[in-house]
Design a protein around this motif. Structure first.
Motif, PDB file in Angstrom:
ATOM      1  N   LYS A   1      60.685  10.003  27.656  1.00 57.86           N
ATOM      2  CA  LYS A   1      61.904  10.629  27.139  1.00 57.86           C
ATOM      3  C   LYS A   1      61.972  12.078  27.613  1.00 57.86           C
ATOM      4  O   LYS A   1      61.081  12.882  27.331  1.00 57.86           O
ATOM      5  N   LEU A   2      63.041  12.371  28.343  1.00 57.47           N
ATOM      6  CA  LEU A   2      63.217  13.683  28.969  1.00 57.47           C
ATOM      7  C   LEU A   2      64.414  14.392  28.346  1.00 57.47           C
ATOM      8  O   LEU A   2      65.513  13.845  28.290  1.00 57.47           O
ATOM      9  N   CYS A   3      64.202  15.626  27.890  1.00 62.17           N
ATOM     10  CA  CYS A   3      65.245  16.354  27.161  1.00 62.17           C
ATOM     11  C   CYS A   3      65.805  17.521  27.963  1.00 62.17           C
ATOM     12  O   CYS A   3      65.072  18.238  28.645  1.00 62.17           O
ATOM     13  N   SER A   4      67.105  17.694  27.854  1.00 62.97           N
ATOM     14  CA  SER A   4      67.772  18.894  28.335  1.00 62.97           C
ATOM     15  C   SER A   4      69.010  19.099  27.476  1.00 62.97           C
ATOM     16  O   SER A   4      69.322  18.274  26.611  1.00 62.97           O
ATOM     17  N   VAL A   5      69.735  20.193  27.706  1.00 62.41           N
ATOM     18  CA  VAL A   5      70.894  20.479  26.861  1.00 62.41           C
ATOM     19  C   VAL A   5      72.129  19.759  27.382  1.00 62.41           C
ATOM     20  O   VAL A   5      72.243  19.451  28.571  1.00 62.41           O
ATOM     21  N   THR A   6      73.051  19.523  26.494  1.00 62.47           N
ATOM     22  CA  THR A   6      74.307  18.863  26.845  1.00 62.47           C
ATOM     23  C   THR A   6      75.028  19.659  27.919  1.00 62.47           C
ATOM     24  O   THR A   6      75.179  20.878  27.817  1.00 62.47           O
ATOM     25  N   GLY A   7      75.452  18.986  28.961  1.00 66.71           N
ATOM     26  CA  GLY A   7      76.179  19.649  30.048  1.00 66.71           C
ATOM     27  C   GLY A   7      75.298  20.119  31.184  1.00 66.71           C
ATOM     28  O   GLY A   7      75.789  20.470  32.251  1.00 66.71           O
ATOM     29  N   SER A   8      73.974  20.132  30.978  1.00 69.89           N
ATOM     30  CA  SER A   8      73.059  20.545  32.034  1.00 69.89           C
ATOM     31  C   SER A   8      72.862  19.409  33.029  1.00 69.89           C
ATOM     32  O   SER A   8      72.890  18.232  32.665  1.00 69.89           O
ATOM     33  N   THR A   9      72.674  19.773  34.280  1.00 73.15           N
ATOM     34  CA  THR A   9      72.438  18.755  35.312  1.00 73.15           C
ATOM     35  C   THR A   9      70.945  18.564  35.594  1.00 73.15           C
ATOM     36  O   THR A   9      70.580  17.696  36.390  1.00 73.15           O
ATOM     37  N   SER A  10      70.090  19.344  34.944  1.00 70.52           N
ATOM     38  CA  SER A  10      68.658  19.314  35.257  1.00 70.52           C
ATOM     39  C   SER A  10      68.047  17.938  35.043  1.00 70.52           C
ATOM     40  O   SER A  10      67.400  17.376  35.941  1.00 70.52           O
ATOM     41  N   ALA A  11      68.226  17.377  33.850  1.00 72.38           N
ATOM     42  CA  ALA A  11      67.636  16.075  33.551  1.00 72.38           C
ATOM     43  C   ALA A  11      68.251  14.978  34.417  1.00 72.38           C
ATOM     44  O   ALA A  11      67.545  14.079  34.891  1.00 72.38           O
ATOM     45  N   GLN A  12      69.555  15.044  34.630  1.00 67.08           N
ATOM     46  CA  GLN A  12      70.229  14.035  35.438  1.00 67.08           C
ATOM     47  C   GLN A  12      69.710  14.051  36.874  1.00 67.08           C
ATOM     48  O   GLN A  12      69.538  12.991  37.497  1.00 67.08           O
ATOM     49  N   ASN A  13      69.446  15.258  37.402  1.00 65.71           N
ATOM     50  CA  ASN A  13      68.915  15.361  38.760  1.00 65.71           C
ATOM     51  C   ASN A  13      67.561  14.662  38.878  1.00 65.71           C
ATOM     52  O   ASN A  13      67.294  13.966  39.867  1.00 65.71           O
ATOM     53  N   ILE A  14      66.715  14.843  37.873  1.00 71.82           N
ATOM     54  CA  ILE A  14      65.407  14.176  37.889  1.00 71.82           C
ATOM     55  C   ILE A  14      65.580  12.661  37.812  1.00 71.82           C
ATOM     56  O   ILE A  14      64.937  11.900  38.538  1.00 71.82           O
ATOM     57  N   HIS A  15      66.478  12.226  36.934  1.00 73.12           N
ATOM     58  CA  HIS A  15      66.741  10.789  36.784  1.00 73.12           C
ATOM     59  C   HIS A  15      67.251  10.191  38.088  1.00 73.12           C
ATOM     60  O   HIS A  15      66.841   9.090  38.492  1.00 73.12           O
ATOM     61  N   ASP A  16      68.130  10.905  38.767  1.00 74.62           N
ATOM     62  CA  ASP A  16      68.770  10.363  39.965  1.00 74.62           C
ATOM     63  C   ASP A  16      67.849  10.382  41.187  1.00 74.62           C
ATOM     64  O   ASP A  16      67.982   9.532  42.075  1.00 74.62           O
ATOM     65  N   THR A  17      66.940  11.344  41.254  1.00 74.72           N
ATOM     66  CA  THR A  17      66.180  11.535  42.493  1.00 74.72           C
ATOM     67  C   THR A  17      64.685  11.265  42.380  1.00 74.72           C
ATOM     68  O   THR A  17      64.032  11.012  43.403  1.00 74.72           O
TER      69      THR A  17
END
Length: 283
Positions: A153-169
């Motif tokens: 489980k990976l946390c970041s703030v709403t609207g941030s792209t940081s977690a999504q970038n890790i998930h995608d790449t």
């Protein structure tokens, strides 16, 4: 004769009025730091974050702390302003360009990464810190690389792209959790609701360095991106830009920069990059 007497008297009154006007012509117009070359008895408005420990934080007693606060205080001093002449203005990420263009602040030091989109709207002094996207985990965590996040489980703030970038790449099986602020993410990490938090390593280090969290967390040291922190100011204000760059150079050379890094990030064992050279943007 009478006319000449009246004219002379009128001229004397006019002369006195002009002298008074000249004496009062230095009205304090420095609310946004417009007289940044001298300071004097005026004020300068500086934008910072209010909610990032180690970066920019408004303390319960109304004082301010953090690396950006230390940098901004040093810069303001070089511009001619004492600490008690600084008016700190909260500038959230979405409001930074507007605050500068509207003249609400003279400059902003608020984990403000330099990029081409922002450079089209404001000018940047610096950079003064090279940060990187990273992970914060518990000290006993076995997460040491991005792929270890699969199934975690990976946390970041709403609207941030940081977690999504890790998930995608990097970790497509990571379970993304979003909270309204990093404080909530850190609390979730502490109680085991999430396994890692991601954002800039400087921000993570600032949270981890708080007394209530000392020894509980560690940075993974992954350096997933390069974030060049700069000081934003109104586009075209080349005079102030040059003075701020000179101040940043002096802050590094006299040791004040490293002292501020150690004071604000040291408790989290933050392994900072060397101070960047002015104008040296790492892609």
């Amino acid at each position: 004769m009478k006319l000449r007497k009246i004219t002379a008297a009128t001229a004397a009154v006019l002369a006195l009025g002009l002298a008074a006007t000249a004496c009062g012509s230095s009205d304090d117009d420095s609310d946004s730091g417009s007289s940044a070359s001298s300071g004097g008895g005026g004020k300068i408005k500086v934008g910072i974050k209010y909610d990032q420990p180690g970066i920019g934080l408004k303390e319960p007693d109304g004082s301010f702390s953090g690396f950006d606060v230390d940098v901004a205080t040093y810069v303001a001093k070089q511009l001619g302003y004492e600490p008690n002449q600084i008016d700190w203005v909260e500038t959230k990420s979405a409001d930074r360009e507007t605050a500068i263009s509207r003249g609400d602040v003279k400059f902003i030091a608020a984990s403000y990464s330099i990029n081409d989109e922002r450079k089209a709207k404001v000018d940047f002094a610096g950079p003064y810190l090279l940060a990187h996207q990273d992970l914060l985990v518990k000290t006993d965590s076995d997460i040491s690389k991005g792929t270890d996040l699969n199934g975690k489980k990976l946390c970041s703030v709403t609207g941030s792209t940081s977690a999504q970038n890790i998930h995608d790449t990097i970790a497509p099986k990571a379970q993304l959790k979003e909270y309204s602020g990093y404080s909530e993410c850190i609390a979730a990490l502490q109680n085991g609701a999430v396994d890692a938090v991601t954002t800039d390593d400087s921000i993570l280090a600032g949270f981890a360095a708080q007394d209530k969290y000392k020894g509980q967390f560690k940075l993974a040291g992954l350096k997933l991106s390069n974030e060049n922190y700069g000081i934003g100011l109104k586009k075209g204000d080349s005079a102030t830009l040059g003075k701020i760059n000179d101040a940043l150079t002096k802050m590094v050379s006299d040791g004040s920069w490293q002292k501020a890094v150690d004071a604000n990030f040291g408790p989290a064992n933050y392994k900072n990059d060397p101070a960047p050279k002015i104008g040296d943007i790492v892609k």
